[in-house]
Design a protein around this motif. Structure first.
Motif, PDB file in Angstrom:
ATOM      1  N   ALA A  46       0.842  -1.197   0.000  1.00  0.00           N
ATOM      2  CA  ALA A  46       0.000   0.000   0.000  1.00  0.00           C
ATOM      3  C   ALA A  46       0.878   1.247   0.000  1.00  0.00           C
ATOM      4  O   ALA A  46       1.959   1.231   0.589  1.00  0.00           O
ATOM      5  CB  ALA A  46      -0.923  -0.016   1.211  1.00  0.00           C
ATOM      6  N   PRO A  47       0.457   2.275  -0.682  1.00  0.00           N
ATOM      7  CA  PRO A  47      -0.782   2.407  -1.445  1.00  0.00           C
ATOM      8  C   PRO A  47      -0.628   1.857  -2.868  1.00  0.00           C
ATOM      9  O   PRO A  47       0.443   1.910  -3.470  1.00  0.00           O
ATOM     10  CB  PRO A  47      -1.027   3.911  -1.476  1.00  0.00           C
ATOM     11  CG  PRO A  47       0.358   4.497  -1.449  1.00  0.00           C
ATOM     12  CD  PRO A  47       1.182   3.551  -0.611  1.00  0.00           C
ATOM     13  N   GLU A  68      -8.688   3.000  -4.684  1.00  0.00           N
ATOM     14  CA  GLU A  68      -7.387   3.265  -4.069  1.00  0.00           C
ATOM     15  C   GLU A  68      -7.273   2.477  -2.771  1.00  0.00           C
ATOM     16  O   GLU A  68      -8.156   2.549  -1.917  1.00  0.00           O
ATOM     17  CB  GLU A  68      -7.240   4.756  -3.787  1.00  0.00           C
ATOM     18  CG  GLU A  68      -7.382   5.653  -5.008  1.00  0.00           C
ATOM     19  CD  GLU A  68      -6.320   5.407  -6.071  1.00  0.00           C
ATOM     20  OE1 GLU A  68      -5.176   5.046  -5.716  1.00  0.00           O
ATOM     21  OE2 GLU A  68      -6.634   5.578  -7.251  1.00  0.00           O
ATOM     22  N   SER A  70      -5.108   1.893   0.599  1.00  0.00           N
ATOM     23  CA  SER A  70      -4.067   2.541   1.404  1.00  0.00           C
ATOM     24  C   SER A  70      -3.766   1.760   2.663  1.00  0.00           C
ATOM     25  O   SER A  70      -4.427   0.837   3.007  1.00  0.00           O
ATOM     26  CB  SER A  70      -4.478   3.956   1.769  1.00  0.00           C
ATOM     27  OG  SER A  70      -5.731   3.955   2.428  1.00  0.00           O
TER      28      SER A  70
END
Length: 70
Positions: A46-47, A68, A70
């Protein structure tokens, strides 16, 4: 008489990190698991971004959805 054709369900999946596609996969159900072992094999942490598109047999991938992580 009505004919109904059901085509196979398919998703195209990409794991992207730093602008590079690290993994491409396909799923034939609305479920896909990107495991820690897969991420490790890909060198991904991550990310990163998951991109998913439904694939048409006649016109290829549709619009990509982006997630996305994270």
């Amino acid at each position: 008489l009505i004919f109904i054709f059901i085509r196979a369900f398919k998703l195209a999946i990409e794991v992207v990190q730093g602008g590079t596609v690290e993994r491409e996969a396909e799923a034939t159900s609305p479920s896909f698991t990107y495991t820690a072992a897969m991420a490790s094999a890909d060198g991904v942490s991550a990310p990163y971004t998951l991109r998913v598109a439904q694939v048409s047999e006649t016109s290829g991938p549709g619009a990509w959805s982006t997630f996305e992580v994270s």
